[in-house]
Design an enzyme around this catalytic site. Structure first.
Site, mmCIF file in Angstrom:
data_model
loop_
_atom_site.group_PDB
_atom_site.id
_atom_site.type_symbol
_atom_site.label_atom_id
_atom_site.label_comp_id
_atom_site.label_asym_id
_atom_site.label_seq_id
_atom_site.Cartn_x
_atom_site.Cartn_y
_atom_site.Cartn_z
ATOM 1 N N CYS A 79 0.790 -1.443 -0.143
ATOM 2 C CA CYS A 79 -0.012 -0.095 0.012
ATOM 3 C C CYS A 79 0.882 1.334 0.026
ATOM 4 O O CYS A 79 1.390 1.578 -1.046
ATOM 5 C CB CYS A 79 -0.966 -0.035 1.242
ATOM 6 S SG CYS A 79 -2.243 1.064 1.139
ATOM 7 N N HIS A 164 -3.659 -5.331 0.742
ATOM 8 C CA HIS A 164 -3.031 -5.862 2.092
ATOM 9 C C HIS A 164 -2.990 -7.392 2.306
ATOM 10 O O HIS A 164 -3.940 -7.936 2.567
ATOM 11 C CB HIS A 164 -3.847 -5.302 3.449
ATOM 12 C CG HIS A 164 -3.664 -3.601 3.462
ATOM 13 N ND1 HIS A 164 -2.518 -3.262 4.127
ATOM 14 C CD2 HIS A 164 -4.110 -2.678 2.994
ATOM 15 C CE1 HIS A 164 -2.558 -1.807 3.952
ATOM 16 N NE2 HIS A 164 -3.631 -1.565 3.513
ATOM 17 N N GLU A 166 -1.624 -9.098 4.320
ATOM 18 C CA GLU A 166 -1.489 -9.583 5.683
ATOM 19 C C GLU A 166 -2.724 -9.609 6.459
ATOM 20 O O GLU A 166 -2.886 -10.353 7.389
ATOM 21 C CB GLU A 166 -0.511 -8.588 6.404
ATOM 22 C CG GLU A 166 -1.218 -7.115 6.694
ATOM 23 C CD GLU A 166 -1.038 -6.358 5.579
ATOM 24 O OE1 GLU A 166 -1.172 -4.776 6.003
ATOM 25 O OE2 GLU A 166 -0.921 -6.745 4.543
ATOM 26 N N GLY A 219 2.739 -12.413 38.794
ATOM 27 C CA GLY A 219 1.812 -13.418 38.489
ATOM 28 C C GLY A 219 1.074 -13.865 37.004
ATOM 29 O O GLY A 219 0.367 -14.857 37.097
ATOM 30 N N GLY A 220 1.303 -12.710 36.450
ATOM 31 C CA GLY A 220 0.838 -12.716 35.029
ATOM 32 C C GLY A 220 1.808 -13.651 34.040
ATOM 33 O O GLY A 220 2.702 -14.334 34.404
ATOM 34 N N VAL A 221 1.177 -13.804 32.919
ATOM 35 C CA VAL A 221 1.838 -15.030 31.843
ATOM 36 C C VAL A 221 3.369 -14.373 31.674
ATOM 37 O O VAL A 221 4.260 -15.340 31.867
ATOM 38 C CB VAL A 221 1.106 -14.941 30.577
ATOM 39 C CG1 VAL A 221 1.783 -15.960 29.659
ATOM 40 C CG2 VAL A 221 -0.324 -15.291 30.762
ATOM 41 N N ASP A 222 3.563 -13.142 31.214
ATOM 42 C CA ASP A 222 4.784 -12.803 30.753
ATOM 43 C C ASP A 222 5.793 -12.929 31.915
ATOM 44 O O ASP A 222 6.997 -13.226 31.881
ATOM 45 C CB ASP A 222 4.708 -11.371 30.425
ATOM 46 C CG ASP A 222 3.683 -10.921 29.455
ATOM 47 O OD1 ASP A 222 3.278 -11.821 28.643
ATOM 48 O OD2 ASP A 222 3.120 -9.868 29.564
#
Length: 504
Positions: A79, A164, A166, A219-222
């Protein structure tokens, strides 16, 4: 081992991060760089120029260093990226009499590796008001649409498309990107997360040496996945610290004790954080205060325990970096993320952010490879500042009690309906308004809870979830009956964009 990579030049498109995800899904590593990037091109096998809200003929429209076209590296302009190519090779771009947005039929008119093994005609997704009116020097048209005779162009190793590839709505979009990566850039497809884990462990050990690293666990995923990775890499040189700010879910510390059995420290700092947030209503200020307080708590912990800490590790992800405008093109900063924007400038630690270029789903896969329980891996994202940004306005003890009870109810009911792992996030927000209600024949004037439930792949974009009315009814009934101080529940039906997922 040096991993081959694609560079994606970001001109501010809403789809830039989607390009990155699609490339990685095809087992090729990629990084997003700003328009003026002209740095290290070692192991770069291809360049993709993103779309943009700009037009190439606008004043201050973003551009690239023209020397990227002389590197001999294959380039695909998407684009606005097509307009960039046109500008540097003396093509012409003009506003189109008929703008193209949405579904459009594409016709391939010349054989090209970019469209190898595809149908001659298929539908693509357009999003533009300009079009190429004159071919750039040395280029040929390889596809056209009803509104554009130069809808895709090619010159040796340089390609441009007006649509696009994607986005999900483009037929054969993944095949087009795959052709570019494997048939034009000659990718080996060596990006996989098992290799990433091995490389990161080696890299971390080389950087850290015999120094100590401190990591704040939420305590989170990351942070939990990063904690496990660092535990493998560093052993006794890692200090895992869970700071109980009073702004997190009450059960986090107990769950972390089951996962980490060495060098885990739990600090109760509720009063410190609540005192610092007293009277603060601006969300950016709340985030920055929390970031500063974290560092103060860390400094005190280090001093009290007579530790020598050189590195601070964080579970920063790519969307955090992008939204905080740390690595982007000409786009606005959306909000300061706790991991990347809330830290003081005089930070005496060196930062280690192994996941800085990863998306959430990639971190989940790493967690799986590290044998973390599904309860951790598929946990919904939770903001670093915690409930401070899910309480609109000032944060205090009363509001924290309300939001925590309401949030637990949302989580419990979503799980009962077997929807938890199908959703990106489901949570409650306490609004800074009160409304009139009636309970037991008495007038009430109490707070409003907003329910936010969204579906997403990576948090960069999100749709509000069309969950069953029965679920919303159950959540509403439980909150108004069980949570003292709330007499009204509303459902947020706004997607991202235009809204963000979190309210603050």
């Amino acid at each position: 081992m040096k991993i081959e990579k694609i560079l994606i030049y970001d001109f501010g498109s809403q789809y830039t991060q989607l390009i990155a995800r699609k490339v990685r899904e095809l087992n090729v590593y990629c990084e997003i760089v700003p328009p003026d990037y002209f740095g290290n091109f070692e192991n770069v096998i291809g360049i993709i120029l993103s779309g943009s809200p700009y037009s190439i003929y606008e004043k201050d429209a973003p551009d690239v260093n023209k020397e990227i076209f002389n590197l001999g590296i294959p380039i695909l302009g998407i684009c606005y990226g097509l307009q960039i190519i046109a500008k540097h090779f003396n093509g012409e771009v003009a506003p189109s009499e008929k703008r193209e947005y949405g579904k459009t039929k594409l016709e391939i008119i010349t054989k090209s590796l970019l469209f190898d093994n595809l149908e001659k005609e298929f539908f693509v997704w357009m999003s533009h008001g300009d079009k190429l009116t004159k071919l750039p020097n040395g280029f040929k048209a390889i596809a056209r649409s009803e509104n554009s005779e130069f809808c895709a162009i090619e010159n040796k190793h340089i390609f441009g498309v007006q649509f696009h590839p994607e986005v999900h709505h483009t037929q054969y979009g993944k095949e087009i990107l795959k052709n570019f990566l494997y048939k034009i850039c000659n990718a080996k497809g060596d990006w996989n997360l098992s290799e990433f884990i091995s490389e990161k462990i080696k890299e971390i050990r080389e950087i850290v040496g015999k120094e100590n690293v401190i990591l704040a666990l939420s305590g989170g995923v990351d942070s939990t996945v990063l904690g496990k990775l660092l535990e493998i890499a560093l052993g006794k040189n890692l200090y895992l610290v869970f700071v109980d700010t009073g702004l997190l879910k009450d059960y986090e510390s107990e769950k972390l004790k089951k996962i980490f059995n060495r060098n885990l420290f739990i600090l109760n700092e509720k009063e410190v954080f609540l005192s610092a947030l007293k009277g603060i209503i601006d969300p950016e200020e709340k985030r920055k205060i929390i970031g500063r307080k974290f560092i103060e708590v860390f400094r005190k912990f280090i001093k009290d325990n007579n530790l020598k800490i050189k590195f601070l590790a964080q579970g920063t992800l790519y969307p955090d970096v992008i939204e905080s405008k740390q690595v982007v093109g000409p786009s606005d900063k959306i909000k300061t993320h706790h991991n990347v924007g809330g830290l003081p400038e005089d930070l005496e630690f060196e930062l280690i952010e192994p996941f800085k270029f990863l998306f959430k789903d990639e971190v989940r896969k790493i967690g799986k490879l590290l044998n973390l329980p599904d309860e951790v891996i598929y946990k919904h994202p939770f903001p670093g500042p915690g409930y401070a940004v899910r309480i609109i306005g000032e944060v205090n003890e009363e509001k924290l009690k309300i939001i925590k009870k309401a949030d637990i109810i949302v989580e419990e009911e979503v799980k009962k309906f077997n929807l938890y792992n199908k959703l990106w996030q489901a949570f409650a927000v306490l609004l800074d308004v009160k409304s009139v209600g009636v309970m037991g024949d008495r007038r009430t004037y109490e707070y409003v809870i907003a329910i936010r439930i969204v579906e997403s792949e990576d948090g960069m974009t999100a749709d509000w979830s069309k969950v069953p009315y029965e679920l919303l009814e159950k959540i509403s009934n439980r909150i108004t009956n069980e949570v003292k101080g709330v007499n009204r529940v509303v459902y947020d039906i706004t997607s991202k964009p235009p809204a963000t997922i979190e309210w603050e």
